[in-house]
Design an enzyme around this catalytic site. Sequence first.
Site, PDB file in Angstrom:
ATOM      1  N   ASP A 251      -6.847  -2.145  -5.085  1.00  7.98           N
ATOM      2  CA  ASP A 251      -6.351  -3.430  -5.584  1.00  7.98           C
ATOM      3  C   ASP A 251      -7.398  -4.205  -6.363  1.00  7.98           C
ATOM      4  O   ASP A 251      -7.066  -5.056  -7.181  1.00  7.98           O
ATOM      5  CB  ASP A 251      -5.853  -4.285  -4.413  1.00  7.98           C
ATOM      6  CG  ASP A 251      -4.503  -3.790  -3.894  1.00  7.98           C
ATOM      7  OD1 ASP A 251      -3.849  -3.017  -4.609  1.00  7.98           O
ATOM      8  OD2 ASP A 251      -4.118  -4.183  -2.792  1.00  7.98           O
TER       9      ASP A 251
ATOM     10  N   GLY B 110     -10.310  -2.725  -8.181  1.00  9.37           N
ATOM     11  CA  GLY B 110     -10.707  -2.046  -9.421  1.00  9.37           C
ATOM     12  C   GLY B 110      -9.546  -1.696 -10.325  1.00  9.37           C
ATOM     13  O   GLY B 110      -9.733  -1.463 -11.515  1.00  9.37           O
TER      14      GLY B 110
ATOM     15  N   PHE C  22      -6.090  -3.387 -10.105  1.00  5.39           N
ATOM     16  CA  PHE C  22      -5.223  -4.527 -10.412  1.00  5.39           C
ATOM     17  C   PHE C  22      -5.973  -5.843 -10.573  1.00  5.39           C
ATOM     18  O   PHE C  22      -5.414  -6.805 -11.093  1.00  5.39           O
ATOM     19  CB  PHE C  22      -4.149  -4.686  -9.324  1.00  5.39           C
ATOM     20  CG  PHE C  22      -3.198  -3.536  -9.272  1.00  5.39           C
ATOM     21  CD1 PHE C  22      -2.202  -3.407 -10.229  1.00  5.39           C
ATOM     22  CD2 PHE C  22      -3.312  -2.556  -8.308  1.00  5.39           C
ATOM     23  CE1 PHE C  22      -1.322  -2.335 -10.205  1.00  5.39           C
ATOM     24  CE2 PHE C  22      -2.436  -1.482  -8.272  1.00  5.39           C
ATOM     25  CZ  PHE C  22      -1.439  -1.369  -9.224  1.00  5.39           C
TER      26      PHE C  22
ATOM     27  N   ASN D 125       3.562  -6.642  -3.641  1.00  6.18           N
ATOM     28  CA  ASN D 125       4.317  -7.064  -2.467  1.00  6.18           C
ATOM     29  C   ASN D 125       3.464  -7.765  -1.419  1.00  6.18           C
ATOM     30  O   ASN D 125       3.969  -8.504  -0.589  1.00  6.18           O
ATOM     31  CB  ASN D 125       5.006  -5.841  -1.838  1.00  6.18           C
ATOM     32  CG  ASN D 125       4.024  -4.707  -1.574  1.00  6.18           C
ATOM     33  OD1 ASN D 125       3.249  -4.327  -2.457  1.00  6.18           O
ATOM     34  ND2 ASN D 125       4.046  -4.173  -0.388  1.00  6.18           N
ATOM     35  N   TYR D 126       2.138  -7.503  -1.426  1.00  6.41           N
ATOM     36  CA  TYR D 126       1.279  -7.955  -0.330  1.00  6.41           C
ATOM     37  C   TYR D 126       0.520  -9.214  -0.677  1.00  6.41           C
ATOM     38  O   TYR D 126       0.049  -9.383  -1.798  1.00  6.41           O
ATOM     39  CB  TYR D 126       0.248  -6.865  -0.015  1.00  6.41           C
ATOM     40  CG  TYR D 126       0.455  -6.315   1.371  1.00  6.41           C
ATOM     41  CD1 TYR D 126       1.132  -5.127   1.560  1.00  6.41           C
ATOM     42  CD2 TYR D 126      -0.016  -7.001   2.494  1.00  6.41           C
ATOM     43  CE1 TYR D 126       1.337  -4.624   2.836  1.00  6.41           C
ATOM     44  CE2 TYR D 126       0.183  -6.501   3.764  1.00  6.41           C
ATOM     45  CZ  TYR D 126       0.861  -5.314   3.930  1.00  6.41           C
ATOM     46  OH  TYR D 126       1.064  -4.833   5.184  1.00  6.41           O
TER      47      TYR D 126
ATOM     48  N   HIS E 129      -1.706   0.664   9.337  1.00  6.26           N
ATOM     49  CA  HIS E 129      -0.484  -0.135   9.451  1.00  6.26           C
ATOM     50  C   HIS E 129       0.773   0.720   9.530  1.00  6.26           C
ATOM     51  O   HIS E 129       1.409   0.995   8.512  1.00  6.26           O
ATOM     52  CB  HIS E 129      -0.412  -1.126   8.285  1.00  6.26           C
ATOM     53  CG  HIS E 129       0.657  -2.150   8.461  1.00  6.26           C
ATOM     54  ND1 HIS E 129       0.903  -3.132   7.539  1.00  6.26           N
ATOM     55  CD2 HIS E 129       1.557  -2.354   9.450  1.00  6.26           C
ATOM     56  CE1 HIS E 129       1.913  -3.879   7.958  1.00  6.26           C
ATOM     57  NE2 HIS E 129       2.318  -3.420   9.110  1.00  6.26           N
TER      58      HIS E 129
HETATM   59 CU    CU Z   1       0.035  -3.318   5.706  1.00 13.03          CU
END
Ligand code: CU
Length: 673
Positions: free
Chosen positions: A320, A322, A324, A407-408, A624
Amino acid sequence: MASTKASTILLLFSIFIITFSSTSCLNQYHPLDPLTQTEFNQVKTIIQNSYPSENLTFQYVGLDEPKKSTVLSWNSKSTTKSRPPRRASVVTRLNRETHEIIVDLSTHSIVSSKVHNGNGYPLLTVDEQTLANELPFKYQPFIQSIKRRGLNISQVVCSGFTVGWFGEKTTKRVLKINSFYTNGTVNLFVRPVEGITLVIDLDMMKIVGYRDRGMVPVPRAEGTEYQASKQKPPYGPLLNGASVLSEGDGFVLNGNTIRWANWVFHIGFDVRTGTIISQASIYDLQKQQYRRVLYRGFVSELFVPYMNPTAEWYYKTFFDNGEFGFGQSTVSLEPLTDCPNNAKFIDAYYASQDGTPVKISNAICIFERHAGNILWRHTEVTIPDEVITEVRSEVTLVVRMVAVVGNYDYIIDWEFKPSGSIKLDIGLTGVLETEGVTYTHKDQINEEVYGTLVADNTIAVNHDHFLTYYLDLDVDGEANSFVKNNLVTKRVTDPSIPRKSYWTVVSETAKTESDAKIHLGLKPTELVVVNPNKRTKPGNLIGYRLIPGAVAAPLLLEDDYPQIRGAFTKYNVWVTPYNKSEQWAGGQYVDQSKGDDTLAVWSLRDREIENKDIVLWYTVGFHHPPCQEDFPMMPTLSGGFELRPTNFFESSPVLKVRTKPPPKHAPSPNCTK
Ligand SMILES: [Cu+2]
Ligand SMILES: *[C@@H]1O[C@H](CO)[C@@H](O)[C@H](O)[C@H]1NC(C)=O
Ligand SMILES: *[C@@H]1O[C@H](CO)[C@@H](O)[C@H](O)[C@H]1NC(C)=O
Ligand SMILES: *[C@@H]1O[C@H](CO)[C@@H](O)[C@H](O)[C@H]1NC(C)=O
Ligand SMILES: *[C@@H]1O[C@H](CO)[C@@H](O)[C@H](O)[C@H]1NC(C)=O
């Protein structure tokens, strides 16, 4: 509460008042300040004049961090401080090439320019992601696929996913696109239109691949809505809003430098990482001086591999930071809810694809936290006829940002404590990444699935989050060592003693990088960055200790491509000698990288790290496997770690702190003063 105002102001610490008066003339500018709007515009003009092409895109524009020695000598000058020349580091794409350009803003000139010939591609820009996501809507096969599914195309949303690298020869900058269905909900990530994947050539900005594997029902919209305005009764418990605990902010912001209680530090911002904390020093009341703790700290990389190895999903192994840009994913914070009502906000800027500065208002918030915790206490009951109770309540300072990568949502907090601790907290929230399936009950499933069935037709896919922090500690100076204080069980050998065992501390100083690669686990070890050249009065090495949080190690095979690219997660802790160009654990160019420029590769040199300027790398990991409570919106899951002084001070630095309890009846934010 007639004296509310006066009593709350007294919440400030006595040391706070000392630091105030001794540092009244401050220069507002700092060499590590992020680029300003004006500077971004200057960079744009200088580059566009030298490369006059409509096709040039700015993939990265940020401060070219001055040499550490330059910053430190600037710090030591007490009078007229002019900043070292401001330079920008720029990465552009032009004619399918990545250009690395250094711009000097004082001379308005290009200092150096070279083409990157190695593997990997730069950060994706926000603009090119937006353009790529629009392409499918002009593409007949996609429109037909949507129609075949009986979906309304104006309710379809596309989202781009980086493709990773799986051993192939890389020839193009590409992005894969998946689509989602909104009809009746804004929670699109739990409504994937399964089966359709498009491949976009980012430099040509056109579709170069298309696949429709067949139809799977879109999970239903019902029950996925999360907007307060759309909810119908019955409602859950009413939560109190923010309450006023202190008047004023309690801290002083001068330019980007913050003074609060016994701390001083600088806040920077970068499109790739977001918040950067620099030059954090703490005031030592006994020594009557500021002492250095952290030169620079930030989230270096964030690796999120998904665990679905099927054709549509296997490549979803995101970096995320490097790929985005965690900084450009930073969102404006909502006053009163993202941050309490005593928060102060800072805006941030980054360059868009055409070089124009984009403002993120309220990108970072800073607030004093009165959490109701105890800083220290003791009740003395052993003295005859006397009971002594001393309690100090804890007040801390929090610097917060929130980055939303698809989404996160990631909440990134830096918390500074008067005790000298720096706590780093990560909150995971937002929406799970889901796969649409035909199943509505576990009993129907006779094949392997790669997550949890959390609702009808909805599998939330298993994944990890690894956040790797760059922590350039300078404990009382640059030359530091890394010490492992191993707690070792010993057997009692004296037969006259009935006790059989005890533990003791056996210290081991890491000589080279390989001595400092640590798998955290059950082995009890205290990890300390010490200054081997300075000791306390009783002779202990001055240090700062890493107190790790929950430990997670990668579970992918070492020869799996995503793990080769994410090899910096192999150990929980690494220590490297300081090197200005080694800041990004996953490498400079992470999109489609091949893992040849990671922390794991640099440290193969096994350089000496004893009594040197060193950098500590620590990875906070989360495995997760989703559960139903994470759907349709995940309540925040927190993790983190602490940097805590260890024989840094001669004695407790908070003995002389004076705090008063907050007023009993805090006025609500709406009441008139
Ligand atoms: Cu997660
Ligand atoms: C820009 O790119 C387009 C499409 O590749 C090309 O046709 C055009 O010649 C390029 N312009 C310049 C100035 O290179
Ligand atoms: C869109 O939502 C409406 C209202 O819930 C529903 O009646 C309709 O069938 C949906 N359309 C499609 C194509 O899913
Ligand atoms: C498709 O969605 C659009 C936008 O919400 C709406 O205006 C239109 O009526 C819908 N079309 C059909 C056929 O349902
Ligand atoms: C700094 O790091 C880069 C990248 O790993 C390397 O090429 C360079 O040799 C290093 N410099 C020193 C002085 O070690």
